[in-house]
Design a protein around this motif. Sequence first.
Motif, mmCIF file in Angstrom:
data_model
loop_
_atom_site.group_PDB
_atom_site.id
_atom_site.type_symbol
_atom_site.label_atom_id
_atom_site.label_comp_id
_atom_site.label_asym_id
_atom_site.label_seq_id
_atom_site.Cartn_x
_atom_site.Cartn_y
_atom_site.Cartn_z
ATOM 1 N N THR A 28 0.851 -1.195 0.000
ATOM 2 C CA THR A 28 0.000 0.000 0.000
ATOM 3 C C THR A 28 0.879 1.234 0.000
ATOM 4 O O THR A 28 2.085 1.168 0.249
ATOM 5 C CB THR A 28 -0.961 0.007 1.195
ATOM 6 N N GLY A 29 0.264 2.362 -0.276
ATOM 7 C CA GLY A 29 1.001 3.610 -0.224
ATOM 8 C C GLY A 29 0.676 4.552 -1.359
ATOM 9 O O GLY A 29 -0.354 4.414 -2.034
ATOM 10 N N LYS A 30 1.560 5.538 -1.561
ATOM 11 C CA LYS A 30 1.413 6.543 -2.616
ATOM 12 C C LYS A 30 0.065 7.254 -2.517
ATOM 13 O O LYS A 30 -0.699 7.319 -3.478
ATOM 14 C CB LYS A 30 1.617 5.905 -3.986
ATOM 15 N N GLY A 31 -0.215 7.749 -1.336
ATOM 16 C CA GLY A 31 -1.442 8.488 -1.125
ATOM 17 C C GLY A 31 -2.569 7.666 -0.559
ATOM 18 O O GLY A 31 -3.739 7.941 -0.826
ATOM 19 N N ALA A 32 -2.251 6.655 0.249
ATOM 20 C CA ALA A 32 -3.266 5.749 0.790
ATOM 21 C C ALA A 32 -3.595 6.032 2.253
ATOM 22 O O ALA A 32 -4.759 6.163 2.626
ATOM 23 C CB ALA A 32 -2.814 4.296 0.633
ATOM 24 N N LEU A 33 -2.580 6.127 3.097
ATOM 25 C CA LEU A 33 -2.821 6.216 4.533
ATOM 26 C C LEU A 33 -3.579 7.482 4.926
ATOM 27 O O LEU A 33 -4.264 7.501 5.958
ATOM 28 C CB LEU A 33 -1.496 6.151 5.305
ATOM 29 N N ILE A 34 -3.497 8.514 4.120
ATOM 30 C CA ILE A 34 -4.156 9.777 4.455
ATOM 31 C C ILE A 34 -5.679 9.679 4.434
ATOM 32 O O ILE A 34 -6.359 10.578 4.934
ATOM 33 C CB ILE A 34 -3.715 10.910 3.512
ATOM 34 N N TRP A 35 -6.223 8.600 3.901
ATOM 35 C CA TRP A 35 -7.681 8.442 3.854
ATOM 36 C C TRP A 35 -8.201 7.533 4.956
ATOM 37 O O TRP A 35 -9.394 7.255 5.018
ATOM 38 C CB TRP A 35 -8.106 7.892 2.482
ATOM 39 N N LEU A 36 -7.306 7.059 5.834
ATOM 40 C CA LEU A 36 -7.702 6.098 6.857
ATOM 41 C C LEU A 36 -7.909 6.777 8.204
ATOM 42 O O LEU A 36 -6.975 7.389 8.744
ATOM 43 C CB LEU A 36 -6.643 5.005 6.998
ATOM 44 N N PRO A 37 -9.096 6.672 8.794
ATOM 45 C CA PRO A 37 -9.358 7.325 10.078
ATOM 46 C C PRO A 37 -8.769 6.585 11.273
ATOM 47 O O PRO A 37 -8.610 7.171 12.340
ATOM 48 C CB PRO A 37 -10.890 7.348 10.164
ATOM 49 N N ASP A 38 -8.432 5.304 11.107
ATOM 50 C CA ASP A 38 -7.992 4.498 12.252
ATOM 51 C C ASP A 38 -6.856 3.581 11.806
ATOM 52 O O ASP A 38 -7.092 2.502 11.253
ATOM 53 C CB ASP A 38 -9.171 3.677 12.790
ATOM 54 N N LEU A 39 -5.617 4.012 12.043
ATOM 55 C CA LEU A 39 -4.469 3.223 11.603
ATOM 56 C C LEU A 39 -4.317 1.936 12.402
ATOM 57 O O LEU A 39 -3.799 0.940 11.880
ATOM 58 C CB LEU A 39 -3.192 4.054 11.709
ATOM 59 N N THR A 40 -4.755 1.928 13.648
ATOM 60 C CA THR A 40 -4.682 0.698 14.436
ATOM 61 C C THR A 40 -5.577 -0.374 13.833
ATOM 62 O O THR A 40 -5.177 -1.544 13.704
ATOM 63 C CB THR A 40 -5.081 0.972 15.892
ATOM 64 N N ALA A 41 -6.794 0.011 13.437
ATOM 65 C CA ALA A 41 -7.694 -0.938 12.782
ATOM 66 C C ALA A 41 -7.138 -1.376 11.441
ATOM 67 O O ALA A 41 -7.237 -2.553 11.060
ATOM 68 C CB ALA A 41 -9.076 -0.308 12.613
ATOM 69 N N TRP A 42 -6.546 -0.450 10.719
ATOM 70 C CA TRP A 42 -5.931 -0.791 9.421
ATOM 71 C C TRP A 42 -4.812 -1.813 9.598
ATOM 72 O O TRP A 42 -4.756 -2.818 8.866
ATOM 73 C CB TRP A 42 -5.385 0.485 8.777
ATOM 74 N N ALA A 43 -3.925 -1.577 10.558
ATOM 75 C CA ALA A 43 -2.814 -2.502 10.779
ATOM 76 C C ALA A 43 -3.320 -3.871 11.218
ATOM 77 O O ALA A 43 -2.769 -4.911 10.824
ATOM 78 C CB ALA A 43 -1.853 -1.932 11.817
ATOM 79 N N GLY A 44 -4.391 -3.893 12.019
ATOM 80 C CA GLY A 44 -4.983 -5.168 12.401
ATOM 81 C C GLY A 44 -5.539 -5.911 11.209
ATOM 82 O O GLY A 44 -5.449 -7.146 11.128
ATOM 83 N N ASP A 45 -6.120 -5.178 10.276
ATOM 84 C CA ASP A 45 -6.637 -5.781 9.053
ATOM 85 C C ASP A 45 -5.501 -6.356 8.213
ATOM 86 O O ASP A 45 -5.604 -7.444 7.643
ATOM 87 C CB ASP A 45 -7.410 -4.727 8.254
ATOM 88 N N VAL A 46 -4.388 -5.624 8.146
ATOM 89 C CA VAL A 46 -3.205 -6.111 7.434
ATOM 90 C C VAL A 46 -2.738 -7.433 8.036
ATOM 91 O O VAL A 46 -2.493 -8.420 7.317
ATOM 92 C CB VAL A 46 -2.068 -5.070 7.487
ATOM 93 N N ALA A 47 -2.610 -7.477 9.362
ATOM 94 C CA ALA A 47 -2.148 -8.700 10.033
ATOM 95 C C ALA A 47 -3.101 -9.858 9.785
ATOM 96 O O ALA A 47 -2.676 -11.009 9.624
ATOM 97 C CB ALA A 47 -1.993 -8.442 11.528
ATOM 98 N N ARG A 48 -4.399 -9.572 9.747
ATOM 99 C CA ARG A 48 -5.394 -10.626 9.493
ATOM 100 C C ARG A 48 -5.230 -11.209 8.093
ATOM 101 O O ARG A 48 -5.383 -12.425 7.886
ATOM 102 C CB ARG A 48 -6.797 -10.038 9.645
ATOM 103 N N LEU A 49 -4.909 -10.359 7.124
ATOM 104 C CA LEU A 49 -4.800 -10.808 5.734
ATOM 105 C C LEU A 49 -3.525 -11.599 5.473
ATOM 106 O O LEU A 49 -3.482 -12.422 4.552
ATOM 107 C CB LEU A 49 -4.839 -9.603 4.794
ATOM 108 N N LEU A 50 -2.491 -11.363 6.279
ATOM 109 C CA LEU A 50 -1.194 -11.977 6.013
ATOM 110 C C LEU A 50 -1.108 -13.418 6.501
ATOM 111 O O LEU A 50 -1.613 -13.766 7.565
ATOM 112 C CB LEU A 50 -0.079 -11.169 6.672
ATOM 113 N N ARG A 51 -0.438 -14.235 5.716
ATOM 114 C CA ARG A 51 -0.051 -15.566 6.166
ATOM 115 C C ARG A 51 1.114 -15.436 7.146
ATOM 116 O O ARG A 51 1.777 -14.402 7.184
ATOM 117 C CB ARG A 51 0.369 -16.428 4.963
ATOM 118 N N PRO A 52 1.401 -16.473 7.929
ATOM 119 C CA PRO A 52 2.562 -16.414 8.828
ATOM 120 C C PRO A 52 3.831 -16.038 8.074
ATOM 121 O O PRO A 52 4.094 -16.555 6.981
ATOM 122 C CB PRO A 52 2.632 -17.839 9.386
#
Length: 252
Positions: free
Chosen positions: A122-146
């Motif tokens: 992600t990036g290049k103008g993405a994080l600025i639209w997210l109201p909750d980075l903690t929730a976003w990072a949790g979503d990232v961790a959920r999507l990732l395999r070990p």
Amino acid sequence: MNPETSRNKRAWESASEKHVREYDDLLAQARNRSSLVPLELDLLGPVLASSPAVVHLQSGHGLDDVALVGAGARSVVGVDFSEVAAAAARRRARELGVDCRYVVAELPGAPLRDGCADLVYTGKGALIWLPDLTAWAGDVARLLRPSGHLFVYEAHPMVPLWTWDEDEPRVRPDRGYFDRDHVNDTFPANGAVERQATLAEVVTAVLSAGLEILHLSEHPEPFWRPDGVDAAAWRGRLPNSFALLARLETRA
């Protein structure tokens, strides 16, 4: 979808018409598979060598998705809340014959199964639209395999402060580094509200989701320069972008 997100979505749908108007030019750029900058390719090289399944959160016009496949990704699933952007990206991927698929959804909360990605990009103008980075990072961790990776190449959190004066860098008097948001007055504008977070808050969100940071760097080069502008803030003295590579920690 709350009123602010709805307003931002309308602004982004309108701005994404640019991806339709410039379809042929973007198709040519996608065909060259050159939208990833050298920094991204250097950092992602070892990850892409393993032919990862990629999820691109806030995929926009999708050029980076084609480039990721060209650099070694097995497949890319892009998620964006613009139907216009997703449709144009889907059409380009189909014409180029690359394994890139697109889902229209609000983030965080990607409607994808747990553990479906080896790499979240992600990036290049993405994080600025997210109201909750903690929730976003949790979503990232959920999507990732070990042992899966997160890669972010993004505008530095200081960027909202820089003016576009050409003679010398200046700080905008109407903005502060610790502000929570500001009204966008460049692209896509139209009353869109950009969220602000410090670099420490980005890092803390990633760490709190159980990811280990492998690389974090700040850079003077912006990832985007509007046509006809040569701001002094972009000439090497100030931070304009950052890169972050992290890995999901595995626990026994």
